[in-house]
Design a protein around this motif. Structure first.
Motif, mmCIF file in Angstrom:
data_model
loop_
_atom_site.group_PDB
_atom_site.id
_atom_site.type_symbol
_atom_site.label_atom_id
_atom_site.label_comp_id
_atom_site.label_asym_id
_atom_site.label_seq_id
_atom_site.Cartn_x
_atom_site.Cartn_y
_atom_site.Cartn_z
ATOM 1 N N GLY A 237 2.060 -17.106 -10.808
ATOM 2 C CA GLY A 237 3.054 -16.687 -9.828
ATOM 3 C C GLY A 237 2.487 -15.707 -8.817
ATOM 4 N N ARG A 238 3.134 -15.621 -7.635
ATOM 5 C CA ARG A 238 2.613 -14.783 -6.560
ATOM 6 C C ARG A 238 2.573 -13.293 -6.926
ATOM 7 N NH1 ARG A 238 5.100 -16.780 -2.202
ATOM 8 N NH2 ARG A 238 3.292 -17.987 -1.581
ATOM 9 N N PRO A 239 3.614 -12.701 -7.529
ATOM 10 C CA PRO A 239 3.533 -11.276 -7.875
ATOM 11 C C PRO A 239 2.371 -10.965 -8.820
ATOM 12 C CG PRO A 239 5.800 -12.024 -8.004
ATOM 13 C CD PRO A 239 4.957 -13.247 -7.831
ATOM 14 N N GLU A 240 2.156 -11.870 -9.784
ATOM 15 C CA GLU A 240 1.041 -11.669 -10.717
ATOM 16 C C GLU A 240 -0.300 -11.836 -10.012
ATOM 17 O OE1 GLU A 240 3.629 -13.683 -11.290
ATOM 18 O OE2 GLU A 240 4.699 -12.473 -12.790
ATOM 19 N N ALA A 241 -0.373 -12.795 -9.081
ATOM 20 C CA ALA A 241 -1.614 -13.004 -8.335
ATOM 21 C C ALA A 241 -1.911 -11.829 -7.413
ATOM 22 C CB ALA A 241 -1.528 -14.304 -7.530
ATOM 23 N N ILE A 242 -0.874 -11.245 -6.814
ATOM 24 C CA ILE A 242 -1.078 -10.051 -5.983
ATOM 25 C C ILE A 242 -1.645 -8.926 -6.833
ATOM 26 C CG2 ILE A 242 0.098 -8.241 -4.670
ATOM 27 C CD1 ILE A 242 2.049 -10.382 -3.685
ATOM 28 N N ALA A 243 -1.090 -8.757 -8.029
ATOM 29 C CA ALA A 243 -1.587 -7.726 -8.935
ATOM 30 C C ALA A 243 -3.061 -7.954 -9.258
ATOM 31 C CB ALA A 243 -0.766 -7.710 -10.226
ATOM 32 N N ALA A 244 -3.413 -9.201 -9.561
ATOM 33 C CA ALA A 244 -4.808 -9.526 -9.864
ATOM 34 C C ALA A 244 -5.694 -9.304 -8.651
ATOM 35 C CB ALA A 244 -4.922 -10.969 -10.355
ATOM 36 N N GLY A 245 -5.196 -9.684 -7.463
ATOM 37 C CA GLY A 245 -5.982 -9.497 -6.248
ATOM 38 C C GLY A 245 -6.296 -8.033 -5.992
ATOM 39 N N MET A 246 -5.308 -7.177 -6.166
ATOM 40 C CA MET A 246 -5.534 -5.745 -5.955
ATOM 41 C C MET A 246 -6.456 -5.174 -7.027
ATOM 42 S SD MET A 246 -4.096 -4.954 -3.183
ATOM 43 C CE MET A 246 -2.789 -5.434 -2.046
ATOM 44 N N GLU A 247 -6.257 -5.617 -8.257
ATOM 45 C CA GLU A 247 -7.067 -5.089 -9.361
ATOM 46 C C GLU A 247 -8.534 -5.468 -9.198
ATOM 47 O OE1 GLU A 247 -7.620 -2.789 -12.655
ATOM 48 O OE2 GLU A 247 -5.709 -3.144 -11.642
ATOM 49 N N PHE A 289 -4.811 -6.912 3.583
ATOM 50 C CA PHE A 289 -4.581 -8.020 2.653
ATOM 51 C C PHE A 289 -3.143 -8.011 2.150
ATOM 52 C CE2 PHE A 289 -4.370 -9.205 -1.868
ATOM 53 C CZ PHE A 289 -4.692 -10.552 -1.783
ATOM 54 N N GLY A 290 -2.658 -6.832 1.746
ATOM 55 C CA GLY A 290 -1.288 -6.724 1.260
ATOM 56 C C GLY A 290 -0.283 -7.103 2.324
ATOM 57 N N TYR A 291 -0.524 -6.705 3.557
ATOM 58 C CA TYR A 291 0.373 -7.032 4.664
ATOM 59 C C TYR A 291 0.426 -8.540 4.882
ATOM 60 C CZ TYR A 291 2.051 -7.485 9.482
ATOM 61 O OH TYR A 291 2.747 -7.868 10.606
ATOM 62 N N LEU A 292 -0.736 -9.190 4.875
ATOM 63 C CA LEU A 292 -0.784 -10.637 5.095
ATOM 64 C C LEU A 292 -0.087 -11.395 3.979
ATOM 65 C CD1 LEU A 292 -4.453 -11.038 6.388
ATOM 66 C CD2 LEU A 292 -2.342 -11.199 7.733
ATOM 67 N N VAL A 293 -0.309 -10.967 2.736
ATOM 68 C CA VAL A 293 0.334 -11.632 1.604
ATOM 69 C C VAL A 293 1.841 -11.438 1.655
ATOM 70 C CG1 VAL A 293 0.573 -11.634 -0.908
ATOM 71 C CG2 VAL A 293 -1.687 -11.499 0.114
ATOM 72 N N THR A 294 2.275 -10.242 2.036
ATOM 73 C CA THR A 294 3.704 -9.953 2.128
ATOM 74 C C THR A 294 4.355 -10.791 3.222
ATOM 75 O OG1 THR A 294 3.324 -7.681 1.380
ATOM 76 C CG2 THR A 294 5.419 -8.146 2.457
ATOM 77 N N ARG A 295 3.680 -10.924 4.348
ATOM 78 C CA ARG A 295 4.212 -11.751 5.445
ATOM 79 C C ARG A 295 4.332 -13.201 5.009
ATOM 80 N NH1 ARG A 295 2.012 -11.478 11.355
ATOM 81 N NH2 ARG A 295 3.735 -12.973 11.444
ATOM 82 N N ARG A 296 3.346 -13.679 4.270
ATOM 83 C CA ARG A 296 3.391 -15.074 3.819
ATOM 84 C C ARG A 296 4.544 -15.276 2.851
ATOM 85 N NH1 ARG A 296 -1.313 -19.104 1.600
ATOM 86 N NH2 ARG A 296 0.090 -20.570 0.599
ATOM 87 N N ARG A 297 4.779 -14.293 1.969
ATOM 88 C CA ARG A 297 5.885 -14.394 1.018
ATOM 89 C C ARG A 297 7.216 -14.414 1.756
ATOM 90 N NH1 ARG A 297 6.395 -9.723 -3.261
ATOM 91 N NH2 ARG A 297 6.704 -8.588 -1.318
ATOM 92 N N ALA A 298 7.327 -13.573 2.812
ATOM 93 C CA ALA A 298 8.562 -13.534 3.592
ATOM 94 C C ALA A 298 8.803 -14.867 4.314
ATOM 95 C CB ALA A 298 8.505 -12.394 4.597
#
Length: 310
Positions: A237-247, A289-298
């Protein structure tokens, strides 16, 4: 390659910055990490086995291999090459938790990955450093981490974390009250150490960025993309992937610097240059990166969480 004027023989930075300031800063940072961890954070591995295996595979195997390829492609000076590999072997840090929270990641996953990575790094980091030193330095491979230094790395990573976890388990209210002040103190001390190092090396700052700026930026972006993209390709899922990406994308540059310039460890200033440059660049790349991922989710709308067991 570094300019000739920035290639002194056997450079060292033996001062209060490395003998006192940096170990204290790192100890406080790792203590703060421990104050936020519980045994349940390690047990959570069983709840997200696929994601944890994928993330650890990226962190421990894929990224060091990618970094090695980049180092060869850029033909870095040997000590800078070892410094890049040291950075690649460093686990994620508490900054990843903050960025994950800001951009909609699954923060509990960050905490779990940080906990597991911190334990693994005590073993994997010395292995990567020793192999890198042997490959790039040849006869100078004694600069790698010998057994006594491996024990020291193990101690500076795990002892403060263990103390923090013990405080949280025994005195949870006290640990909760300490979390904020400890984070504040760690930031203040770390900024003081970094500022002192920058002032001390101000004449060489431009050379540092010229020498490793491009490869550090590429590696940072690659880490973020791999950390997010590989789990997504595996159906996470996207929230889990974001967490992995940041980590995976935000390495613990403080630990890398401490190992590089610690008088009882590698004791080599040049090996710390990649981590020092990375420590500045990552704040901007992670935010972008976080901004781009957030925009894509929106743009694509909310997404249902997948079964964590995969």
């Amino acid at each position: 390659m570094l300019p000739a004027r920035f290639r002194p023989q056997n450079p060292r930075m033996n001062s209060w910055l490395t003998t006192v300031g940096l170990p204290v800063a790192l100890g406080i940072v790792m203590l703060g990490l421990g104050l936020g961890l519980t045994v349940q954070d390690f047990r959570r591995v069983l709840a997200y086995p696929k994601l944890v295996v994928i993330a650890l595979g990226c962190q421990v195997v894929l990224l060091p291999a990618a970094c090695f390829a980049l180092v060869l492609a850029f033909d870095l000076q040997p000590e800078l090459a070892v410094g890049m590999m040291l950075l690649a072997a460093s686990p994620g840090g508490t900054t990843a938790n903050l960025y994950s929270h800001l951009f909609g990641g699954h923060v509990a996953i960050n905490v779990t990955l940080t906990a597991v990575n911190s334990v693994l790094a005590a073993v994997t980091l010395p292995v990567v450093v020793n192999l890198s030193a042997e490959h790039f330095l040849g006869d100078a491979a004694s600069l790698g981490l010998q057994f006594d230094k491996v024990i020291q790395v193990f101690a500076i990573v795990l002892v403060p974390v263990s103390v923090g976890m013990a405080l949280r388990a025994r005195f949870p209210d006290l640990a909760t009250r300490l979390t904020g002040p400890v984070k504040l103190v760690s930031v203040v001390v770390l900024l003081a150490v970094i500022s002192g190092a920058v002032v001390k090396e101000r004449d060489n700052i431009t050379d540092y960025f010229v020498a490793v700026g491009a490869i550090v930026l590429i590696f940072n972006v690659l880490s973020l993309l791999v950390g997010y993209g590989v789990p997504r390709l595996a159906g996470v899922g996207r929230p889990e992937a974001i967490a992995a990406g940041m980590e995976i994308g935000i390495h613990n540059s403080t630990l890398a610097i401490a190992v590089a310039i610690g008088p009882s460890l590698l004791n080599n200033t040049r090996m710390a240059i990649p981590a020092a440059v990375y420590g500045i660049a990552m704040f901007f790349t992670a935010a972008a990166f976080g901004y781009l991922v957030t925009r894509r989710r929106a743009a694509t709308g909310p997404e249902l969480d997948l079964d964590p067991t995969g």
